[in-house]
Each structure stands twice: as structure tokens, then as C-alpha cells.
Scaffold this motif. Structure first.
Motif, PDB file in Angstrom:
ATOM      1  N   GLU A 188       0.703  -1.345  -0.211  1.00 52.06           N
ATOM      2  CA  GLU A 188      -0.092   0.013  -0.035  1.00 52.06           C
ATOM      3  C   GLU A 188       0.898   1.235   0.019  1.00 52.06           C
ATOM      4  O   GLU A 188       0.495   2.215  -0.624  1.00 52.06           O
ATOM      5  CB  GLU A 188      -0.927  -0.037   1.370  1.00 52.06           C
ATOM      6  CG  GLU A 188      -2.148   1.063   1.147  1.00 52.06           C
ATOM      7  CD  GLU A 188      -2.991   0.994   2.181  1.00 52.06           C
ATOM      8  OE1 GLU A 188      -2.738   0.267   3.425  1.00 52.06           O
ATOM      9  OE2 GLU A 188      -4.111   1.608   1.917  1.00 52.06           O
TER      10      GLU A 188
ATOM     11  N   LYS B 208      -6.300   4.118  -6.486  1.00 49.81           N
ATOM     12  CA  LYS B 208      -6.198   3.027  -6.131  1.00 49.81           C
ATOM     13  C   LYS B 208      -7.542   2.264  -6.748  1.00 49.81           C
ATOM     14  O   LYS B 208      -7.630   0.888  -6.531  1.00 49.81           O
ATOM     15  CB  LYS B 208      -6.755   3.144  -4.428  1.00 49.81           C
ATOM     16  CG  LYS B 208      -5.447   2.866  -3.580  1.00 49.81           C
ATOM     17  CD  LYS B 208      -5.866   2.627  -2.138  1.00 49.81           C
ATOM     18  CE  LYS B 208      -4.924   3.088  -1.190  1.00 49.81           C
ATOM     19  NZ  LYS B 208      -5.010   3.646   0.088  1.00 49.81           N
TER      20      LYS B 208
ATOM     21  N   THR C 247      -6.480  -3.688  -7.397  1.00 51.83           N
ATOM     22  CA  THR C 247      -7.399  -4.720  -6.607  1.00 51.83           C
ATOM     23  C   THR C 247      -6.660  -5.261  -5.325  1.00 51.83           C
ATOM     24  O   THR C 247      -5.614  -5.443  -5.634  1.00 51.83           O
ATOM     25  CB  THR C 247      -7.851  -6.013  -7.480  1.00 51.83           C
ATOM     26  OG1 THR C 247      -7.803  -5.631  -8.880  1.00 51.83           O
ATOM     27  CG2 THR C 247      -9.036  -6.744  -7.069  1.00 51.83           C
ATOM     28  N   PRO C 248      -7.387  -5.171  -4.038  1.00 52.65           N
ATOM     29  CA  PRO C 248      -6.624  -5.431  -2.979  1.00 52.65           C
ATOM     30  C   PRO C 248      -6.473  -7.045  -3.188  1.00 52.65           C
ATOM     31  O   PRO C 248      -7.344  -7.656  -3.914  1.00 52.65           O
ATOM     32  CB  PRO C 248      -7.682  -5.452  -1.946  1.00 52.65           C
ATOM     33  CG  PRO C 248      -8.581  -4.268  -2.290  1.00 52.65           C
ATOM     34  CD  PRO C 248      -8.526  -4.572  -4.050  1.00 52.65           C
TER      35      PRO C 248
ATOM     36  N   PHE D  44      -1.553  -4.623  -3.001  1.00 48.97           N
ATOM     37  CA  PHE D  44      -2.479  -4.361  -3.945  1.00 48.97           C
ATOM     38  C   PHE D  44      -2.220  -4.954  -5.237  1.00 48.97           C
ATOM     39  O   PHE D  44      -0.830  -5.438  -5.342  1.00 48.97           O
ATOM     40  CB  PHE D  44      -2.919  -3.142  -4.495  1.00 48.97           C
ATOM     41  CG  PHE D  44      -3.749  -2.218  -3.220  1.00 48.97           C
ATOM     42  CD1 PHE D  44      -5.032  -2.201  -3.177  1.00 48.97           C
ATOM     43  CD2 PHE D  44      -2.994  -1.917  -2.049  1.00 48.97           C
ATOM     44  CE1 PHE D  44      -5.878  -1.372  -2.283  1.00 48.97           C
ATOM     45  CE2 PHE D  44      -3.841  -1.267  -0.963  1.00 48.97           C
ATOM     46  CZ  PHE D  44      -5.354  -1.071  -1.137  1.00 48.97           C
TER      47      PHE D  44
END
Lengths: 94, 301
Positions: free
Chosen positions: B182, B192, B196-197, B205
Motif C-alpha cells: 500500500e 487505488k 485490486t486488494p 494491491f
């Protein structure tokens, strides 16, 4: 004269080497051990890479490149070859 | 059964592999098959490979099959460079895919004779750069900064290199995914909403530069050994003769696999890399602004 003088020397099948400029790094892949060679050692190694050589041929390669008397050269080459054979990097045929 | 492309291979898989590029024509013959199966494991040895906090165990049998087992995730058996058996221990499809496309697929690549490095690689212009380093040295972050600057991603974490008839090295495009922390997302000002996390509770990510992902192997021009040691110069040419020893440290699979002929091949291939590519010791730039400045210099060089 010494016990190596009548023999022919070649690189063993247990080694692989990286040879750049005046340096050589060798791996014995049977043992998984690395070795480094200095300038004179590298000269000798390059000569052996181009094919099997007699003791006299190897001494001639060294005396051609370095200012060293024959007697000292033979002693140095013999010492180096003994070490390389002990580590199974070089083999001798009689 | 789905067909994918990764590492210049067509891969038929019985499990879903969303990281990889899907291929339309599933009737095409595959180079590699991934098959669900039970696996009969020999005695396994611990490794230094960790993923999601789980240590991999590994072994090799007399026929050259490589075994890899991640407790609670999956067990693998790689055979002949063309078949990867997977015995899943979880129903989490994303987790299975993550573990399958990393070291497990790496075992297949090793069996196919490729040089494997724990490295992230990008294409800059017409050539490839690879970034190596200890975990945390900034491999993925550096690759991300290059991608932000217009480079194409080639691989993240696992780099596979092939050689042509003249022993010149080429990086195989792996698959278009880059996993970044992050703080990298923030430091490089990524939006962001485009990311995608990776998974719940993990501060990472996934960046998926799907367009322009290279299809062909790219000639390797530079290797950067990233470090964070103030006592070394910021940039220093690495002695090519030592490359075969240094690159062994960056072998991504179990060190026990580097024995005999495989160790010999790794040494030989590393020495070819040193002949045809520049190798640099590079202290990681301090801070994101310095990183972006260096990346920009590399693009204009």
C-alpha cells in the motif's frame, strides 16, 4: 624434473567455469564447491580449456606470458596442477 | 479445463488461474498440463521458501520429479517439465491459483531447462531489465516505478530466462500481475480504484497491466542487484566472473534442487547472462522521488 612432467592434463567433467578477462571462477558440481583462480592460474586454465596439454606445454604458456625462470615456473605449475587435481577439477593421463 | 498463456507456454489447467492470460482456442495442444490428483509424497525437507507465512516443503525423487507442499493450501508434483499434479487442501480458488503460478509452476520451468531467478523484470524499450534482491530490497517496487514510467511488466517475483543458440539470454513474459504494498501505491501516486486488494487483511494491491503485455521473450540487457547497504557505492558494476556465484543466491526454489547437472546448468547460464548483460550492484534509491528520478534516467539513457 618432477613426477608430473611426463603426463598430459585436461579439465575434468566435474567442473564448469566462468572465465572473464584475468579471472576464473570454477564450480565442481559433484561437490557443489566454488573456486577462484588468480591471474597465472587463469592463464593455465585458459590453456587447458582449449584442449589437453602436457606439463611442458603448460610451462611454455606461462613462461611466454610472465617473466619467470624455468625452474620457478615448473615448481609453480606443478603446485597449481596438484591442487587442481586434488579438487578433481583437472585430470592427468600418463 | 481452461487454456492459458504464461512464460511463453500454453497451459491447460483443471483449476482456474485468473492471474494468467486466457487463450481463446482451448482445443490447442498444451505445453504444460495442470492436473488435479492425489499425490504420493516422499519424505519432504524444509525450505527457506515462504508464502503467506507458510513454509514450503520440497523433495526430488530419482526420476527427477519435484515435490512441493504447502500445509493447508496444496501439494504439487512436477513431472517431466510438462505435467503439474495438484492436490488441493483448500477450496479457496484464489489461494490455489496464487500458489500454483509461483514456485509450483517454477518447478516445471526448471525441468524445462530455464534459468530461474527470484526477480522482477520489465521491458524498457526493446530490452529487459531484471531486479534481484533480498526480500524487501524493492524488487516489485522498482518494477512498479518502471511500469508507471511506461515500461511493460514481464514478471513479478519469479523470472524465467531462456537462451538462444548463441547463448544470449531472453526474459520470458510471465503474466501481467504485479503485487505491491500500500505504501508503494501511495508513494508512486497510483489511483487505488485501478487496483485490486490482493486478499482480505493483506496490505497489498494487485496491478494488472493487461494491455501491451509482451508475447515474445525479450533480450536481457541489465540485471540490478538491489541492496540497502550504505557502505557500498550507490551504483557499482558487478564483476562478471562472480555472477554465477551471486545468481545462485537468487535461485527461487529449494536450494537442494541445485545439485550436480542442474547446478552446472545454473552456473553456465548465469555466466552467459554476465557475458551478454550488464550486472549492477544498485543501492535502492532513498524515497519514491529518488526512485522515480532514477527510473526516468534509465529510460532516457
Amino acid at each position: 624434473m618432477n613426477e608430473l612432467s611426463g603426463k598430459e592434463f585436461k579439465l575434468s567433467s566435474a567442473q564448469v567455469s566462468s572465465n572473464v578477462a584475468d579471472e576464473v571462477v570454477i564450480l565442481n558440481h559433484d561437490k557443489g564447491v566454488y573456486y577462484g583462480l588468480g591471474e597465472v592460474g587463469a592463464t593455465l586454465w585458459s590453456a587447458l580449456e582449449s584442449g589437453p596439454k602436457s606439463f611442458d606445454e603448460l610451462c611454455a604458456v606461462v613462461t611466454a606470458e610472465y617473466e619467470v625462470d624455468r625452474e620457478t615456473c615448473e615448481a609453480d605449475v606443478a603446485a597449481l596442477l596438484s591442487e587442481l587435481m586434488h579438487e578433481k577439477l583437472v585430470e592427468a593421463d600418463s | 479445463m481452461s487454456l492459458y498463456r504464461a512464460f511463453d507456454l500454453r497451459i491447460h489447467s483443471e483449476i482456474l488461474l485468473p492471474e494468467l492470460i486466457p487463450l481463446e482456442n482451448a482445443d490447442q495442444e498444451a505445453d504444460v498440463k495442470i492436473v488435479r490428483s492425489t499425490v504420493d509424497f516422499p519424505d519432504l525437507e524444509p525450505t527457506s521458501i515462504h508464502r503467506r507465512g507458510i513454509m514450503a516443503q520440497s523433495a526430488e525423487d530419482v526420476n527427477g520429479a519435484i515435490y512441493l507442499r504447502w500445509e493447508g493450501v496444496a501439494g504439487y508434483k512436477a513431472v517431466n517439465g510438462d505435467t503439474l499434479y495438484i492436490e488441493p487442501y483448500t477450496d479457496d480458488a484464489e489461494l490455489l491459483s496464487l500458489f500454483t503460478v509461483s514456485e509450483a509452476l517454477g518447478c516445471i520451468l526448471l525441468q524445462r531447462g530455464l534459468l530461474l531467478l527470484h526477480a522482477s523484470s520489465v521491458q524498457v524499450g526493446s530490452v529487459a531489465y531484471s531486479f534481484l534482491g533480498e526480500p524487501g530490497a524493492g524488487k516489485s517496487t522498482t518494477a512498479t516505478a518502471f511500469v508507471k514510467h511506461g515500461s511493460h511488466l514481464l514478471s513479478d517475483d519469479l523470472t524465467a530466462i531462456c537462451f538462444d543458440d548463441n547463448n544470449r539470454p531472453f526474459v520470458l513474459p510471465a503474466y501481467p500481475q504485479l503485487k505491491i504494498w500500500e505504501n508503494t501505491v501511495n508513494g508512486l501516486n497510483f489511483d487505488k480504484s485501478e487496483l485490486t486488494p490482493v486478499a482480505e487483511g493483506i496490505n497489498k494491491f494487485s496491478l494488472r497491466p493487461g494491455v501491451n503485455f509482451p508475447a515474445e521473450p525479450i533480450p536481457l540487457a541489465k540485471i540490478f542487484l538491489l541492496h540497502d547497504r550504505p557502505e557500498l557505492p550507490a551504483t557499482q558494476k558487478f564483476s562478471p566472473v562472480e555472477a554465477p556465484i551471486e545468481l545462485v543466491r537468487h535461485f527461487p526454489l529449494s536450494a537442494r534442487l541445485l545439485r550436480g547437472k542442474v547446478h552446472q546448468r545454473h552456473f553456465q547460464q548465469s555466466s552467459w547472462c554476465a557475458t551478454h548483460a550488464q550486472i549492477w550492484n544498485k543501492r535502492r534509491p532513498a524515497g519514491f522521488a529518488a526512485l522515480e528520478k532514477w527510473v526516468s534516467e534509465q529510460h532516457s539513457a
